[in-house]
Design an enzyme around this catalytic site. Structure first.
Site, PDB file in Angstrom:
ATOM      1  N   THR A 121      -5.627  11.036   7.090  1.00 33.79           N
ATOM      2  CA  THR A 121      -4.520  10.466   7.922  1.00 33.79           C
ATOM      3  C   THR A 121      -3.778  11.474   8.744  1.00 33.79           C
ATOM      4  O   THR A 121      -3.094  12.431   8.067  1.00 33.79           O
ATOM      5  CB  THR A 121      -3.457   9.746   7.037  1.00 33.79           C
ATOM      6  OG1 THR A 121      -4.526   8.789   6.276  1.00 33.79           O
ATOM      7  CG2 THR A 121      -2.499   9.108   7.485  1.00 33.79           C
ATOM      8  N   GLU A 151      -9.263   5.943   7.613  1.00 33.35           N
ATOM      9  CA  GLU A 151      -9.693   5.144   6.714  1.00 33.35           C
ATOM     10  C   GLU A 151      -8.681   4.277   6.125  1.00 33.35           C
ATOM     11  O   GLU A 151      -7.538   4.605   6.183  1.00 33.35           O
ATOM     12  CB  GLU A 151     -10.394   5.654   5.606  1.00 33.35           C
ATOM     13  CG  GLU A 151      -9.329   6.934   4.806  1.00 33.35           C
ATOM     14  CD  GLU A 151      -8.543   6.234   3.994  1.00 33.35           C
ATOM     15  OE1 GLU A 151      -8.745   5.287   3.270  1.00 33.35           O
ATOM     16  OE2 GLU A 151      -7.315   6.873   3.891  1.00 33.35           O
ATOM     17  N   LYS A 206      -3.638   3.644  12.156  1.00 33.03           N
ATOM     18  CA  LYS A 206      -3.623   3.975  10.577  1.00 33.03           C
ATOM     19  C   LYS A 206      -2.161   4.082   9.953  1.00 33.03           C
ATOM     20  O   LYS A 206      -1.921   3.307   9.246  1.00 33.03           O
ATOM     21  CB  LYS A 206      -4.265   5.441  10.548  1.00 33.03           C
ATOM     22  CG  LYS A 206      -4.274   6.049   9.007  1.00 33.03           C
ATOM     23  CD  LYS A 206      -4.688   5.178   7.775  1.00 33.03           C
ATOM     24  CE  LYS A 206      -4.130   5.440   6.704  1.00 33.03           C
ATOM     25  NZ  LYS A 206      -5.124   5.771   5.554  1.00 33.03           N
ATOM     26  N   PHE A 251       0.620  -8.180  -0.313  1.00 35.41           N
ATOM     27  CA  PHE A 251       1.626  -7.040  -0.221  1.00 35.41           C
ATOM     28  C   PHE A 251       3.131  -7.851  -0.252  1.00 35.41           C
ATOM     29  O   PHE A 251       3.992  -7.416   0.200  1.00 35.41           O
ATOM     30  CB  PHE A 251       1.424  -6.139   0.840  1.00 35.41           C
ATOM     31  CG  PHE A 251       0.390  -5.170   0.321  1.00 35.41           C
ATOM     32  CD1 PHE A 251      -0.949  -5.541   0.597  1.00 35.41           C
ATOM     33  CD2 PHE A 251       0.728  -3.904   0.228  1.00 35.41           C
ATOM     34  CE1 PHE A 251      -1.939  -4.816   0.332  1.00 35.41           C
ATOM     35  CE2 PHE A 251      -0.099  -2.857  -0.228  1.00 35.41           C
ATOM     36  CZ  PHE A 251      -1.447  -3.213  -0.303  1.00 35.41           C
ATOM     37  N   LEU A 252       2.847  -9.018  -1.046  1.00 32.32           N
ATOM     38  CA  LEU A 252       4.355  -9.619  -1.079  1.00 32.32           C
ATOM     39  C   LEU A 252       5.020  -9.719  -2.600  1.00 32.32           C
ATOM     40  O   LEU A 252       5.654 -10.362  -2.942  1.00 32.32           O
ATOM     41  CB  LEU A 252       4.404 -10.859  -0.612  1.00 32.32           C
ATOM     42  CG  LEU A 252       4.675 -11.297   0.750  1.00 32.32           C
ATOM     43  CD1 LEU A 252       4.736 -12.720   1.209  1.00 32.32           C
ATOM     44  CD2 LEU A 252       5.779 -10.493   1.462  1.00 32.32           C
ATOM     45  N   CYS A 262      -0.083   7.726  -0.321  1.00 35.83           N
ATOM     46  CA  CYS A 262       0.073   7.263   1.078  1.00 35.83           C
ATOM     47  C   CYS A 262       0.970   6.724   1.741  1.00 35.83           C
ATOM     48  O   CYS A 262       1.735   7.447   2.438  1.00 35.83           O
ATOM     49  CB  CYS A 262      -1.285   6.464   1.125  1.00 35.83           C
ATOM     50  SG  CYS A 262      -2.866   6.943   0.505  1.00 35.83           S
ATOM     51  N   LYS A 265       4.356   9.107   1.781  1.00 31.41           N
ATOM     52  CA  LYS A 265       4.123  10.258   2.852  1.00 31.41           C
ATOM     53  C   LYS A 265       3.821   9.742   4.330  1.00 31.41           C
ATOM     54  O   LYS A 265       4.091  10.176   5.287  1.00 31.41           O
ATOM     55  CB  LYS A 265       3.025  11.267   2.547  1.00 31.41           C
ATOM     56  CG  LYS A 265       1.683  11.205   3.293  1.00 31.41           C
ATOM     57  CD  LYS A 265       0.804  12.254   2.625  1.00 31.41           C
ATOM     58  CE  LYS A 265      -0.683  11.592   2.775  1.00 31.41           C
ATOM     59  NZ  LYS A 265      -1.178  11.280   4.066  1.00 31.41           N
ATOM     60  N   LYS A 323       0.040   2.777  -9.341  1.00 33.38           N
ATOM     61  CA  LYS A 323      -0.314   1.288  -9.336  1.00 33.38           C
ATOM     62  C   LYS A 323      -1.614   0.825 -10.396  1.00 33.38           C
ATOM     63  O   LYS A 323      -1.946   1.881 -10.967  1.00 33.38           O
ATOM     64  CB  LYS A 323      -0.900   0.890  -7.880  1.00 33.38           C
ATOM     65  CG  LYS A 323      -2.097   1.383  -7.632  1.00 33.38           C
ATOM     66  CD  LYS A 323      -2.712   0.686  -6.184  1.00 33.38           C
ATOM     67  CE  LYS A 323      -3.980   1.468  -5.884  1.00 33.38           C
ATOM     68  NZ  LYS A 323      -4.548   0.909  -4.698  1.00 33.38           N
ATOM     69  N   ARG A 330       0.298  10.311  -8.281  1.00 35.31           N
ATOM     70  CA  ARG A 330       1.149  10.802  -7.227  1.00 35.31           C
ATOM     71  C   ARG A 330       2.203  10.031  -6.871  1.00 35.31           C
ATOM     72  O   ARG A 330       1.838   8.938  -6.394  1.00 35.31           O
ATOM     73  CB  ARG A 330       0.194  11.431  -6.315  1.00 35.31           C
ATOM     74  CG  ARG A 330      -0.646  12.686  -6.490  1.00 35.31           C
ATOM     75  CD  ARG A 330      -1.704  12.905  -5.554  1.00 35.31           C
ATOM     76  NE  ARG A 330      -2.702  12.204  -5.455  1.00 35.31           N
ATOM     77  CZ  ARG A 330      -3.607  12.218  -4.420  1.00 35.31           C
ATOM     78  NH1 ARG A 330      -3.611  13.112  -3.754  1.00 35.31           N
ATOM     79  NH2 ARG A 330      -4.620  10.959  -4.424  1.00 35.31           N
TER      80      ARG A 330
HETATM   81  C1  UGA Z   1      -2.695   2.367   0.737  1.00 32.39           C
HETATM   82  C2  UGA Z   1      -3.353   1.125   1.618  1.00 32.39           C
HETATM   83  O1  UGA Z   1      -3.445  -0.039   1.085  1.00 32.39           O
HETATM   84  C3  UGA Z   1      -4.870   1.476   1.967  1.00 32.39           C
HETATM   85  O2  UGA Z   1      -5.311   0.389   3.304  1.00 32.39           O
HETATM   86  C4  UGA Z   1      -4.775   2.909   2.832  1.00 32.39           C
HETATM   87  O3  UGA Z   1      -6.192   3.312   3.127  1.00 32.39           O
HETATM   88  C5  UGA Z   1      -4.478   3.961   1.662  1.00 32.39           C
HETATM   89  O4  UGA Z   1      -3.023   3.813   1.245  1.00 32.39           O
HETATM   90  C6  UGA Z   1      -4.446   5.461   2.501  1.00 32.39           C
HETATM   91  O5  UGA Z   1      -3.736   5.684   3.292  1.00 32.39           O
HETATM   92  O6  UGA Z   1      -5.180   6.118   2.100  1.00 32.39           O
HETATM   93  P1  UGA Z   1      -3.173   2.788  -1.761  1.00 32.39           P
HETATM   94  O7  UGA Z   1      -2.324   3.886  -1.639  1.00 32.39           O
HETATM   95  O8  UGA Z   1      -4.451   2.946  -2.491  1.00 32.39           O
HETATM   96  O9  UGA Z   1      -3.689   2.167  -0.236  1.00 32.39           O
HETATM   97  O10 UGA Z   1      -2.439   1.700  -2.539  1.00 32.39           O
HETATM   98  P2  UGA Z   1      -2.027   0.167  -2.348  1.00 32.39           P
HETATM   99  O11 UGA Z   1      -3.046  -0.858  -3.022  1.00 32.39           O
HETATM  100  O12 UGA Z   1      -1.529  -0.091  -0.952  1.00 32.39           O
HETATM  101  O13 UGA Z   1      -0.526   0.218  -3.196  1.00 32.39           O
HETATM  102  C7  UGA Z   1       0.587   1.142  -2.614  1.00 32.39           C
HETATM  103  C8  UGA Z   1       1.900   0.892  -3.389  1.00 32.39           C
HETATM  104  O14 UGA Z   1       2.558  -0.433  -3.210  1.00 32.39           O
HETATM  105  C9  UGA Z   1       1.760   0.856  -4.918  1.00 32.39           C
HETATM  106  O15 UGA Z   1       2.498   1.708  -5.582  1.00 32.39           O
HETATM  107  C10 UGA Z   1       1.765  -0.508  -5.310  1.00 32.39           C
HETATM  108  O16 UGA Z   1       2.300  -0.705  -6.824  1.00 32.39           O
HETATM  109  C11 UGA Z   1       2.879  -1.013  -4.409  1.00 32.39           C
HETATM  110  N1  UGA Z   1       2.552  -2.503  -4.119  1.00 32.39           N
HETATM  111  C12 UGA Z   1       1.773  -2.943  -3.461  1.00 32.39           C
HETATM  112  C13 UGA Z   1       3.718  -3.227  -4.062  1.00 32.39           C
HETATM  113  O17 UGA Z   1       4.955  -2.822  -4.676  1.00 32.39           O
HETATM  114  N2  UGA Z   1       3.589  -4.434  -3.998  1.00 32.39           N
HETATM  115  C14 UGA Z   1       2.524  -5.137  -3.462  1.00 32.39           C
HETATM  116  O18 UGA Z   1       2.560  -6.397  -3.211  1.00 32.39           O
HETATM  117  C15 UGA Z   1       1.666  -4.188  -3.266  1.00 32.39           C
END
Ligand code: UGA
Length: 459
Positions: A121, A151, A206, A251-252, A262, A265, A323, A330
């Protein structure tokens, strides 16, 4: 197709394994010799469901190998993927030193035409600079093209996301770049759309995607704050909103805020990109501020119950990963929350299904006990906090938990538990954005009952 993948972190290792599984010959390259040796033995440096099996299967089939030598690794490759980390720098921007170092080394080693593709990224303009650095370091005149292929893999689901992407985004230097044909061959079998565009648009897609998802999370978290004050239930509100196809349910989920390597940052880096372009992206400032506040407001609930001093108190904390389905801590909000509890004098008893070892490196040994299960963590604790959204926590045996805690109090930072079940079991229950028995005491607005009935079709 012969492919080299530089960097064996989340993106690189999953990318290399899936490219190989598609029938390509792939070399994974990493400067860390110990890491490479472990991967070759099937010991993954990260917890990712299915990854070890996929790596070993393709190593055994002779399609996937690893090396520490960039020069050897890229020698035969037609495509070279840059998958190194771009951590957050001190000023909030992305630290691109690994990308620049790799670009320099590629330039020095380049001996035949290759397409150099950045998957890391990276902020807008990075691929153009990669092109310049490679050119500046060429030891002989040789043609090459660059492309940007960000990605969108979620940790915990990355293999499936890589195999079945919603879309593949690829940016090229021009609409007649030779790289287009090469990339088409690589992704020809995918049924989802291929978004082909210029380098700068691909780079921004991205960041904009991650920032938009983070915005959705901060939005529902603020709606939750409003629900709490106004006497509504954020879970019901999110359900009602998410059924609108234009909004969608994903994501709600309200909680303690977003964490991970991710979102924090990338939102910060996109904000920096905007200020570098002399534009103040006001909405993103709000997204970041709400994310910090969300954790603090939940912490206030602990203080409202126990008072300002937690000395002598023991708090059980379930979930340390940023999560569910990962051992990655991290930028984990759960880790920050545990630190806040200790900072107020509490002892903590922690459990996570996968992240205990990684968390230990971060949290050390002072005023903390690493436990073997949810129930072990609850033993003798004065309250239970749920900090990460692991599915298994939904199934807690509440009667058992009640016998283990000194006081029947639960702080559910992810709205994971069934509110009625918890309250009927006799707990004082704190949650996010919904009126629970604990919150009603403090706010008369909350005495009216929220309810929801979802019927299908005509009624
Ligand atoms: C995120 C993106 O979803 C991916 O599409 C992207 O490729 C990736 O970053 C990246 O840039 O490499 P990720 O960091 O694995 O993926 O995690 P997510 O599943 O998106 O969750 C991110 C954070 O949001 C977690 O702390 C999770 O607990 C929180 N979250 C997620 C919520 O608080 N509420 C939600 O409804 C969804």
């Amino acid at each position: 197709m012969k492919i080299a993948v530089i960097g064996t972190g989340y993106i690189g290792l999953v990318g290399a394994a899936v490219f190989a599984d598609w029938g390509n010959n792939v070399v994974g390259i990493d400067i860390d010799a110990e890491k490479v040796a472990k991967i070759q033995r099937g010991e993954m440096p990260i917890f990712e469901p299915g990854l070890s099996e996929l790596v070993l299967k393709n190593v055994d089939a002779g399609r996937l190998s690893f090396t520490t030598s960039l020069k050897d690794g890229i020698h035969d490759a037609e495509v070279v993927f840059i998958c190194v980390g771009t951590p957050q720098g001190d000023d909030g921007s992305a630290d691109l030193s690994y990308v620049w170092a790799v670009a320099k080394e590629i330039g020095q080693a380049l001996d035949s035409y290759k397409v150099i593709v950045t998957k890391s990224t990276v902020p807008v303009g990075t691929n153009e600079r990669v092109k310049e650095i490679v050119l500046e370091n060429l030891k002989q005149p040789v043609a090459f093209d660059v492309a940007s292929n960000p990605e969108f893999l979620r940790e915990g689901f990355s293999i499936d996301d890589m195999r079945n992407p919603d879309r593949t985004v690829v940016g090229f230097e021009s609409p007649d770049s030779k790289a287009i044909d090469v990339i088409h061959r690589l992704y020809a079998h995918l049924e989802s759309p291929l978004v082909e565009c210029d380098l700068r648009s691909a780079e921004i897609i991205k960041y904009a995607s991650n920032a938009f998802l983070a915005t959705k999370i901060s939005f529902i978290n603020e709606i939750g704050q409003l629900c709490e004050k106004a006497g509504a239930d954020v879970n019901i509100v999110a359900k009602g909103m998410g059924l609108d196809k234009r909004i969608g349910p994903k994501f709600l989920n309200p909680g303690l805020g977003y964490g991970g390597s991710c979102f924090p940052k990338d939102v910060s880096a996109l904000y920096r990109v905007s200020t570098d372009q002399a534009y103040d992206f006001k909405l993103l400032r709000g997204v970041m501020e709400v994310n910090e506040l969300q954790r603090d407001l939940f912490f206030k609930k602990v203080k409202s119950y126990f008072g300002e001093d937690l000395a002598g108190k023991t708090i059980a904390c379930l979930g340390l990963a940023f999560k569910q389905n990962t051992d990655d801590v991290r930028e984990s909000i759960s880790i920050k929350f545990v630190r806040m509890l200790r900072g107020m004098g509490a002892n903590v008893r922690v459990f996570d299904p996968e992240a205990l070892d990684t968390a230990k490196k971060d949290l050390g040994d002072v005023a903390i006990t690493y436990c073997e299960s949810e129930y072990d963590a609850a033993k003798g604790a004065d309250a239970l906090c749920i900090l990460t959204e692991w599915e298994q926590f939904k199934e807690l045996d509440l009667d058992k938990i009640k016998t283990l805690l000194t006081e029947p109090v639960i702080f559910d930072g992810r709205n994971l538990l069934d509110m009625q079940r918890v309250q009927e079991a006799g707990f004082t229950y704190f949650a996010v954005g919904r009126k629970t028995n604990a919150m009603v005491e403090h706010n008369q607005n909350l005495t009216k009952k929220s309810y929801a009935v979802l019927r299908n079709g005509s009624h």
